[in-house]
Design an enzyme around this catalytic site. Structure first.
Site, PDB file in Angstrom:
ATOM      1  N   CYS A 112       0.811  -1.235   0.000  1.00  0.00           N
ATOM      2  CA  CYS A 112       0.000   0.000   0.000  1.00  0.00           C
ATOM      3  C   CYS A 112       0.838   1.276   0.000  1.00  0.00           C
ATOM      4  O   CYS A 112       0.321   2.352  -0.297  1.00  0.00           O
ATOM      5  CB  CYS A 112      -0.938   0.000   1.199  1.00  0.00           C
ATOM      6  SG  CYS A 112      -1.931  -1.491   1.310  1.00  0.00           S
ATOM      7  N   HIS A 255      -3.383   6.973   3.228  1.00  0.00           N
ATOM      8  CA  HIS A 255      -3.741   5.663   2.690  1.00  0.00           C
ATOM      9  C   HIS A 255      -5.113   5.292   3.250  1.00  0.00           C
ATOM     10  O   HIS A 255      -5.378   5.445   4.445  1.00  0.00           O
ATOM     11  CB  HIS A 255      -2.687   4.629   3.088  1.00  0.00           C
ATOM     12  CG  HIS A 255      -3.099   3.233   2.763  1.00  0.00           C
ATOM     13  ND1 HIS A 255      -3.690   2.900   1.568  1.00  0.00           N
ATOM     14  CD2 HIS A 255      -3.025   2.079   3.486  1.00  0.00           C
ATOM     15  CE1 HIS A 255      -3.964   1.612   1.564  1.00  0.00           C
ATOM     16  NE2 HIS A 255      -3.573   1.086   2.711  1.00  0.00           N
ATOM     17  N   ASN A 285     -10.022  -0.462   0.479  1.00  0.00           N
ATOM     18  CA  ASN A 285      -8.561  -0.309   0.439  1.00  0.00           C
ATOM     19  C   ASN A 285      -8.059  -0.808  -0.917  1.00  0.00           C
ATOM     20  O   ASN A 285      -8.105  -2.003  -1.196  1.00  0.00           O
ATOM     21  CB  ASN A 285      -7.955  -1.127   1.592  1.00  0.00           C
ATOM     22  CG  ASN A 285      -6.440  -1.072   1.617  1.00  0.00           C
ATOM     23  OD1 ASN A 285      -5.805  -0.600   0.675  1.00  0.00           O
ATOM     24  ND2 ASN A 285      -5.858  -1.563   2.691  1.00  0.00           N
TER      25      ASN A 285
HETATM   26  N1  COA Z   1     -18.279  -9.429   9.124  1.00  0.00           N
HETATM   27  C1  COA Z   1     -18.754  -9.772  10.328  1.00  0.00           C
HETATM   28  N2  COA Z   1     -17.966 -10.127  11.338  1.00  0.00           N
HETATM   29  C2  COA Z   1     -16.634 -10.159  11.116  1.00  0.00           C
HETATM   30  C3  COA Z   1     -16.069  -9.805   9.869  1.00  0.00           C
HETATM   31  C4  COA Z   1     -16.957  -9.445   8.856  1.00  0.00           C
HETATM   32  N3  COA Z   1     -16.534  -9.097   7.625  1.00  0.00           N
HETATM   33  N4  COA Z   1     -14.743  -9.933   9.946  1.00  0.00           N
HETATM   34  C5  COA Z   1     -14.441 -10.325  11.210  1.00  0.00           C
HETATM   35  N5  COA Z   1     -15.592 -10.465  11.899  1.00  0.00           N
HETATM   36  C6  COA Z   1     -15.757 -10.870  13.286  1.00  0.00           C
HETATM   37  C7  COA Z   1     -14.606 -11.675  13.806  1.00  0.00           C
HETATM   38  O1  COA Z   1     -14.776 -13.034  13.474  1.00  0.00           O
HETATM   39  C8  COA Z   1     -14.665 -11.406  15.277  1.00  0.00           C
HETATM   40  O2  COA Z   1     -15.658 -12.234  15.822  1.00  0.00           O
HETATM   41  P1  COA Z   1     -15.444 -12.925  17.262  1.00  0.00           P
HETATM   42  O3  COA Z   1     -15.287 -11.779  18.217  1.00  0.00           O
HETATM   43  O4  COA Z   1     -16.696 -13.695  17.427  1.00  0.00           O
HETATM   44  O5  COA Z   1     -14.204 -13.743  17.112  1.00  0.00           O
HETATM   45  C9  COA Z   1     -15.189  -9.980  15.372  1.00  0.00           C
HETATM   46  O6  COA Z   1     -15.784  -9.690  14.112  1.00  0.00           O
HETATM   47  C10 COA Z   1     -14.122  -8.961  15.673  1.00  0.00           C
HETATM   48  O7  COA Z   1     -13.080  -9.150  14.784  1.00  0.00           O
HETATM   49  P2  COA Z   1     -11.764  -8.310  14.905  1.00  0.00           P
HETATM   50  O8  COA Z   1     -10.769  -8.819  13.923  1.00  0.00           O
HETATM   51  O9  COA Z   1     -11.364  -8.228  16.343  1.00  0.00           O
HETATM   52  O10 COA Z   1     -12.283  -6.859  14.468  1.00  0.00           O
HETATM   53  P3  COA Z   1     -11.532  -5.495  14.519  1.00  0.00           P
HETATM   54  O11 COA Z   1     -12.352  -4.522  15.269  1.00  0.00           O
HETATM   55  O12 COA Z   1     -10.090  -5.651  14.900  1.00  0.00           O
HETATM   56  O13 COA Z   1     -11.571  -5.059  12.989  1.00  0.00           O
HETATM   57  C11 COA Z   1     -10.275  -4.973  10.981  1.00  0.00           C
HETATM   58  C12 COA Z   1     -10.946  -5.862  12.026  1.00  0.00           C
HETATM   59  C13 COA Z   1      -9.568  -5.880   9.993  1.00  0.00           C
HETATM   60  C14 COA Z   1     -11.326  -4.157  10.287  1.00  0.00           C
HETATM   61  C15 COA Z   1      -9.248  -4.031  11.675  1.00  0.00           C
HETATM   62  O14 COA Z   1      -8.449  -4.757  12.558  1.00  0.00           O
HETATM   63  C16 COA Z   1      -8.367  -3.310  10.703  1.00  0.00           C
HETATM   64  O15 COA Z   1      -8.827  -2.539   9.879  1.00  0.00           O
HETATM   65  N6  COA Z   1      -7.040  -3.518  10.783  1.00  0.00           N
HETATM   66  C17 COA Z   1      -6.114  -2.916   9.869  1.00  0.00           C
HETATM   67  C18 COA Z   1      -6.054  -3.723   8.603  1.00  0.00           C
HETATM   68  C19 COA Z   1      -5.382  -3.013   7.492  1.00  0.00           C
HETATM   69  O16 COA Z   1      -5.318  -1.811   7.458  1.00  0.00           O
HETATM   70  N7  COA Z   1      -4.874  -3.780   6.536  1.00  0.00           N
HETATM   71  C20 COA Z   1      -4.274  -3.273   5.368  1.00  0.00           C
HETATM   72  C21 COA Z   1      -2.935  -2.774   5.626  1.00  0.00           C
HETATM   73  S1  COA Z   1      -2.389  -1.772   4.327  1.00  0.00           S
END
Ligand code: COA
Length: 328
Positions: A112, A255, A285
């Protein structure tokens, strides 16, 4: 030393709009979850166009915007982690699609942060006189690398391309470049490549390989923690290098990975979120294309005036990070 300047921008995204409700028909998710956790409402997904196709379309728009002839381009730097092929590089394919016969072309891989690394490289090539006119592109077809059964990743990413033309300028254009990498966190975002398999490897697995497992795998929480801190560090370093204050910056083009990352960055910098150009709701993204598309949309919005200072900042797999300040 010469000045380096952005004189034109362009972007292209596939026509196919996939909303959060559309995603909920494929996997167990909801508009509510995706919107509140990420800020994404919809993304563009290719129905067949590859990275070079989108990159070429974005490039032609940037060339038209810059009012240059395609023959003027002496380098094409194309940032992507989803190239058409291992060989030829995607920049060479774009060269042939747009007819940039005088260009030296290669891809750069920084996920990215790729477009920002590309702007930095173009700046250095132009400053030293090695290049006069560089086409910098960020382009991705991430949909071909997504695991469409993994709701933790497939809802986040989209396809698209953005481009900028950089040349030498009378006045300063690029005021500061900053970059860095942290390979110790390389495991947090991966797409596996080809393992070493040849007649000299024990067991002689031969040269056949299977790329079925080459999909995006990510530790979202770990990246989230890294992202806000590194965006702030990058902004601080850019201000130090340029001698500017944060108040001097008209717009920040971050980004577009997660609205909450942008919001936390704005809060910790003490900046109004209105200073940040945000389009994650429409594209998700788009990795290397993200800052490039956002910059073009900002440029075409009519809100940028000559002399305005724009700070681009990003992070990505690698992990990589960095930013650029330009005077418009
Ligand atoms: N729909 C519904 N539920 C979902 C889901 C979706 N698309 N994706 C994950 N979940 C669930 C998980 O299974 C988890 O359930 P559980 O608590 O029963 O285990 C719950 O939602 C929470 O998941 P979690 O991963 O803790 O959520 P989060 O608040 O950390 O958000 C991201 C996840 C990925 C959105 C966040 O961590 C993020 O944006 N991180 C940065 C990623 C990024 O920028 N990547 C690119 C880099 S350039």
């Amino acid at each position: 030393m010469h000045n380096a300047k952005i004189i034109g921008t362009g972007h292209y995204v596939p026509e196919n709009i996939v909303t959060n409700d559309d995603m909920a028909k494929i996997i167990e998710t909801s508009d509510e979850w995706i919107s509140t956790r990420t800020g994404i409402k919809e993304r563009r997904i290719s129905t067949g166009e590859n990275t070079s196709d989108m990159a070429a379309k974005a490039a032609l728009k940037a060339i038209e915007d810059a009012k240059i002839s395609v023959e003027d381009i002496d380098f094409i730097f194309l940032a992507t982690y989803s190239p058409d092929a291992f060989i030829p590089n995607t920049a060479c394919i774009v060269q042939s699609l747009i007819g940039a016969v005088n260009a030296t072309c290669f891809d750069l891989s920084a996920a990215c942060t790729g477009f920002i690394y590309g702007l930095d490289m173009a700046t250095q090539y132009i400053k030293t006189g090695r290049a006069k006119c560089v086409l910098v592109i960020g382009a991705e077809t991430q949909s071909k690398l997504l695991n469409w059964d993994d709701r933790g990743t497939c809802v986040l990413f989209g396809d698209g391309a953005g481009a900028a033309i950089m040349t030498t300028g009378e006045e300063a254009g690029v005021l500061a470049c900053y970059s860095g990498s942290d390979g110790t966190k390389s495991w947090t975002l991966t797409v596996e490549g080809v393992p070493v398999r040849n007649p000299f490897v024990e067991g002689n697995p031969g040269s056949m390989y299977d790329l079925q497992n080459s999909t995006i795998k990510m530790d979202g929480k770990e990246i989230f923690k890294f992202a806000v801190g590194i965006m702030i560090k990058s902004v601080d370093e850019l201000l130090k290098i340029s001698g500017l204050n944060i108040e001097d910056i008209k717009y920040v083009v971050p980004h577009q990975a997660n609205y909450r990352i942008i919001e936390s960055t704005a809060k910790r910098l003490g900046l109004d979120i209105g200073k940040f150009f945000i389009n994650i709701d429409r594209y998700g993204n788009t990795s290397a294309a993200s800052v490039a598309i956002a910059l073009d949309e900002l440029a075409k919005s009519g809100n940028l005036e000559k002399g305005d200072k724009v700070l681009m900042v990003g992070f990505g797999g690698g992990l990589t990070y960095g930013g650029v300040i330009v005077e418009w």
